[in-house]
Motif scaffolding. Sequence first.
Motif, PDB file in Angstrom:
ATOM      1  N   GLY A 146     -59.464   9.013  24.921  1.00  0.00           N
ATOM      2  CA  GLY A 146     -60.333   8.005  24.353  1.00  0.00           C
ATOM      3  C   GLY A 146     -61.680   8.561  23.932  1.00  0.00           C
ATOM      4  N   ALA A 147     -62.584   7.657  23.536  1.00  0.00           N
ATOM      5  CA  ALA A 147     -63.909   8.068  23.077  1.00  0.00           C
ATOM      6  C   ALA A 147     -64.754   8.618  24.217  1.00  0.00           C
ATOM      7  CB  ALA A 147     -64.612   6.879  22.427  1.00  0.00           C
ATOM      8  N   GLU A 148     -64.524   8.134  25.439  1.00  0.00           N
ATOM      9  CA  GLU A 148     -65.264   8.619  26.599  1.00  0.00           C
ATOM     10  C   GLU A 148     -64.436   9.664  27.338  1.00  0.00           C
ATOM     11  OE1 GLU A 148     -66.511   5.435  29.078  1.00  0.00           O
ATOM     12  OE2 GLU A 148     -67.289   4.234  27.430  1.00  0.00           O
ATOM     13  N   GLY A 149     -65.143  10.519  28.085  1.00  0.00           N
ATOM     14  CA  GLY A 149     -64.461  11.576  28.811  1.00  0.00           C
ATOM     15  C   GLY A 149     -64.308  12.819  27.963  1.00  0.00           C
ATOM     16  N   LEU A 165     -41.804  12.998  31.789  1.00  0.00           N
ATOM     17  CA  LEU A 165     -42.824  13.975  32.168  1.00  0.00           C
ATOM     18  C   LEU A 165     -42.435  14.709  33.448  1.00  0.00           C
ATOM     19  CD1 LEU A 165     -46.107  12.017  31.377  1.00  0.00           C
ATOM     20  CD2 LEU A 165     -45.070  13.867  30.044  1.00  0.00           C
ATOM     21  N   GLY A 166     -41.137  14.733  33.752  1.00  0.00           N
ATOM     22  CA  GLY A 166     -40.673  15.459  34.928  1.00  0.00           C
ATOM     23  C   GLY A 166     -41.138  16.905  34.917  1.00  0.00           C
ATOM     24  N   MET A 167     -41.716  17.386  36.027  1.00  0.00           N
ATOM     25  CA  MET A 167     -42.274  18.725  36.230  1.00  0.00           C
ATOM     26  C   MET A 167     -43.673  18.880  35.649  1.00  0.00           C
ATOM     27  SD  MET A 167     -39.923  20.120  38.026  1.00  0.00           S
ATOM     28  CE  MET A 167     -40.526  21.815  38.123  1.00  0.00           C
ATOM     29  N   TRP A 168     -44.155  17.924  34.855  1.00  0.00           N
ATOM     30  CA  TRP A 168     -45.499  17.998  34.281  1.00  0.00           C
ATOM     31  C   TRP A 168     -46.452  17.095  35.065  1.00  0.00           C
ATOM     32  CZ3 TRP A 168     -46.681  21.400  30.458  1.00  0.00           C
ATOM     33  CH2 TRP A 168     -45.622  21.928  29.704  1.00  0.00           C
ATOM     34  N   ASN A 169     -47.665  17.575  35.317  1.00  0.00           N
ATOM     35  CA  ASN A 169     -48.701  16.807  36.003  1.00  0.00           C
ATOM     36  C   ASN A 169     -49.771  16.395  35.007  1.00  0.00           C
ATOM     37  OD1 ASN A 169     -47.570  17.200  38.669  1.00  0.00           O
ATOM     38  ND2 ASN A 169     -48.284  19.318  38.528  1.00  0.00           N
ATOM     39  N   PHE A 170     -50.064  15.104  34.959  1.00  0.00           N
ATOM     40  CA  PHE A 170     -51.048  14.574  34.020  1.00  0.00           C
ATOM     41  C   PHE A 170     -52.402  14.429  34.687  1.00  0.00           C
ATOM     42  CE2 PHE A 170     -53.139  10.596  32.507  1.00  0.00           C
ATOM     43  CZ  PHE A 170     -53.580  11.081  31.282  1.00  0.00           C
ATOM     44  N   TRP A 171     -53.465  14.752  33.930  1.00  0.00           N
ATOM     45  CA  TRP A 171     -54.826  14.547  34.430  1.00  0.00           C
ATOM     46  C   TRP A 171     -55.735  14.210  33.250  1.00  0.00           C
ATOM     47  CZ3 TRP A 171     -59.744  16.405  33.600  1.00  0.00           C
ATOM     48  CH2 TRP A 171     -60.712  16.045  34.566  1.00  0.00           C
ATOM     49  N   THR A 172     -56.676  13.286  33.471  1.00  0.00           N
ATOM     50  CA  THR A 172     -57.666  12.957  32.454  1.00  0.00           C
ATOM     51  C   THR A 172     -58.933  12.446  33.110  1.00  0.00           C
ATOM     52  OG1 THR A 172     -58.054  11.664  30.433  1.00  0.00           O
ATOM     53  CG2 THR A 172     -56.876  10.561  32.215  1.00  0.00           C
ATOM     54  N   ASN A 173     -60.050  12.638  32.442  1.00  0.00           N
ATOM     55  CA  ASN A 173     -61.299  11.981  32.858  1.00  0.00           C
ATOM     56  C   ASN A 173     -61.748  10.995  31.785  1.00  0.00           C
ATOM     57  OD1 ASN A 173     -62.197  13.697  30.865  1.00  0.00           O
ATOM     58  ND2 ASN A 173     -63.637  14.820  32.155  1.00  0.00           N
ATOM     59  N   SER A 174     -60.802  10.615  30.938  1.00  0.00           N
ATOM     60  CA  SER A 174     -61.068   9.615  29.918  1.00  0.00           C
ATOM     61  C   SER A 174     -60.478   8.281  30.352  1.00  0.00           C
ATOM     62  CB  SER A 174     -60.439  10.039  28.581  1.00  0.00           C
ATOM     63  OG  SER A 174     -60.517   8.997  27.631  1.00  0.00           O
ATOM     64  N   PRO A 175     -61.263   7.209  30.399  1.00  0.00           N
ATOM     65  CA  PRO A 175     -60.733   5.903  30.826  1.00  0.00           C
ATOM     66  C   PRO A 175     -59.533   5.452  30.005  1.00  0.00           C
ATOM     67  CG  PRO A 175     -63.128   5.854  30.741  1.00  0.00           C
ATOM     68  CD  PRO A 175     -62.715   7.148  30.136  1.00  0.00           C
ATOM     69  N   ASP A 176     -59.474   5.856  28.751  1.00  0.00           N
ATOM     70  CA  ASP A 176     -58.357   5.478  27.889  1.00  0.00           C
ATOM     71  C   ASP A 176     -57.349   6.606  27.719  1.00  0.00           C
ATOM     72  OD1 ASP A 176     -59.430   2.904  27.376  1.00  0.00           O
ATOM     73  OD2 ASP A 176     -60.794   3.765  25.885  1.00  0.00           O
ATOM     74  N   GLY A 177     -57.459   7.656  28.515  1.00  0.00           N
ATOM     75  CA  GLY A 177     -56.532   8.776  28.407  1.00  0.00           C
ATOM     76  C   GLY A 177     -55.171   8.435  28.988  1.00  0.00           C
ATOM     77  N   SER A 178     -54.114   8.968  28.376  1.00  0.00           N
ATOM     78  CA  SER A 178     -52.765   8.696  28.847  1.00  0.00           C
ATOM     79  C   SER A 178     -51.807   9.773  28.375  1.00  0.00           C
ATOM     80  CB  SER A 178     -52.277   7.322  28.363  1.00  0.00           C
ATOM     81  OG  SER A 178     -52.167   7.308  26.947  1.00  0.00           O
ATOM     82  N   ALA A 179     -50.667   9.853  29.052  1.00  0.00           N
ATOM     83  CA  ALA A 179     -49.563  10.720  28.631  1.00  0.00           C
ATOM     84  C   ALA A 179     -48.271   9.954  28.854  1.00  0.00           C
ATOM     85  CB  ALA A 179     -49.550  12.029  29.417  1.00  0.00           C
ATOM     86  N   SER A 180     -47.388   9.993  27.883  1.00  0.00           N
ATOM     87  CA  SER A 180     -46.116   9.296  27.974  1.00  0.00           C
ATOM     88  C   SER A 180     -45.116   9.996  27.070  1.00  0.00           C
ATOM     89  CB  SER A 180     -46.269   7.825  27.560  1.00  0.00           C
ATOM     90  OG  SER A 180     -46.715   7.738  26.219  1.00  0.00           O
ATOM     91  N   THR A 181     -43.873   9.535  27.088  1.00  0.00           N
ATOM     92  CA  THR A 181     -42.856  10.089  26.201  1.00  0.00           C
ATOM     93  C   THR A 181     -42.290   8.982  25.325  1.00  0.00           C
ATOM     94  OG1 THR A 181     -41.153   9.815  27.909  1.00  0.00           O
ATOM     95  CG2 THR A 181     -42.236  11.967  27.762  1.00  0.00           C
ATOM     96  N   SER A 182     -41.802   9.383  24.141  1.00  0.00           N
ATOM     97  CA  SER A 182     -41.289   8.407  23.196  1.00  0.00           C
ATOM     98  C   SER A 182     -40.330   9.093  22.226  1.00  0.00           C
ATOM     99  CB  SER A 182     -42.439   7.762  22.416  1.00  0.00           C
ATOM    100  OG  SER A 182     -41.962   7.004  21.330  1.00  0.00           O
ATOM    101  N   PRO A 183     -39.274   8.401  21.787  1.00  0.00           N
ATOM    102  CA  PRO A 183     -38.429   8.961  20.729  1.00  0.00           C
ATOM    103  C   PRO A 183     -39.209   9.196  19.428  1.00  0.00           C
ATOM    104  CG  PRO A 183     -37.298   7.151  21.836  1.00  0.00           C
ATOM    105  CD  PRO A 183     -38.724   7.137  22.316  1.00  0.00           C
TER     106      PRO A 183
END
Length: 331
Positions: free
Chosen positions: A226-229, A193-211
């Motif tokens: 997630g369901a909330e946020g 996520l180089g150069m990218w800024n992550f933000w969430t208001n969801s308790p289960d929110g996330s950002a990642s990378t994967s093949p």
Amino acid sequence: MTLALRKHWWLGVLALGMGSGCREPQPPLIGPNLVVNGSFEAGLEGWWHTTNVKEGTASVSAEAADFGSAGLKLKKGTEGWGCMAGQETLAHRAGQTFQVNARLKGAAGGERVTFSFHGQGFEVVAENRWRTVSRMLLLPEANSNATALISVTTNEATVYVDEVSIAQAVVEKGDADEEEDNLLSNGSFESDLGMWNFWTNSPDGSASTSPDARHSGFLGMVLTRGAEGAISSVKQPLRDPVAEREEYRIEARIRGTQGGEMVNLCLQMNDEPWDGPCETVSATTEWQHVTKKIAIEEALFDERVGAVLSLGSEGTVMVDDVIVVRTRRGY
């Protein structure tokens, strides 16, 4: 000795590129460690430390060791921004990617720790057990004297760090990296996520990378809400301000895990009130090539903006090859 190692490493990269042919996507090629005494077996040799808090200290001790006989112990008191240890490393060119790797443990768990390298960095939450922290950082500008930093920012917290490594990484290019007019860096997420800024208001929110999330290259992004946020998002500032009557093309490859996930593609101001034009698409379970045109209105005249990808519904989407191109200049 160092120059010889570097030469041999780059010759190996060149040979791999010339002889690759039609092959499967390859993981990053990692070079030699640029950090001196990253295992802290020589105490704090090569490292400096600073703090502006009471009872803030940086020391080396056996209790902070995951491997060997010593590791770094960072302790923060109740005031100020944190307690930090750092060291200067060799110069780098613009556009190079580096892998930051370390072993980390919190005395209690839940401590916030920041790793950075010449202005690019990330925050992690320590656990009360040893685990590996690893990220790719893309450095957009050249620098003749880069600084590696580790800091704890949680009040009354103690963390242990060992086996610190920062090494140049040669990453495979994705389709977005091949677009010469792309106003984004790392649009194919080959540098995590180089150069990218992550933000969430969801308790289960996330950002990642994967093949598993790639459409091209080696990696793609996984974005979850997630369901909330209300939202999970990533944002990257464009290099130049936008002007009235300009038009941009924003495109991406998108795939949902269930289908029906609502994904927003926006050009958003970098300052409050965070406004800007958006287009919304509904993800499907197959890869979509989404292309939208966004016109800049007078409200965004000469404003600094960023490209935003956000997930506005519960679920998980895969995103790759994000491109922003100016298709019409302003007046």
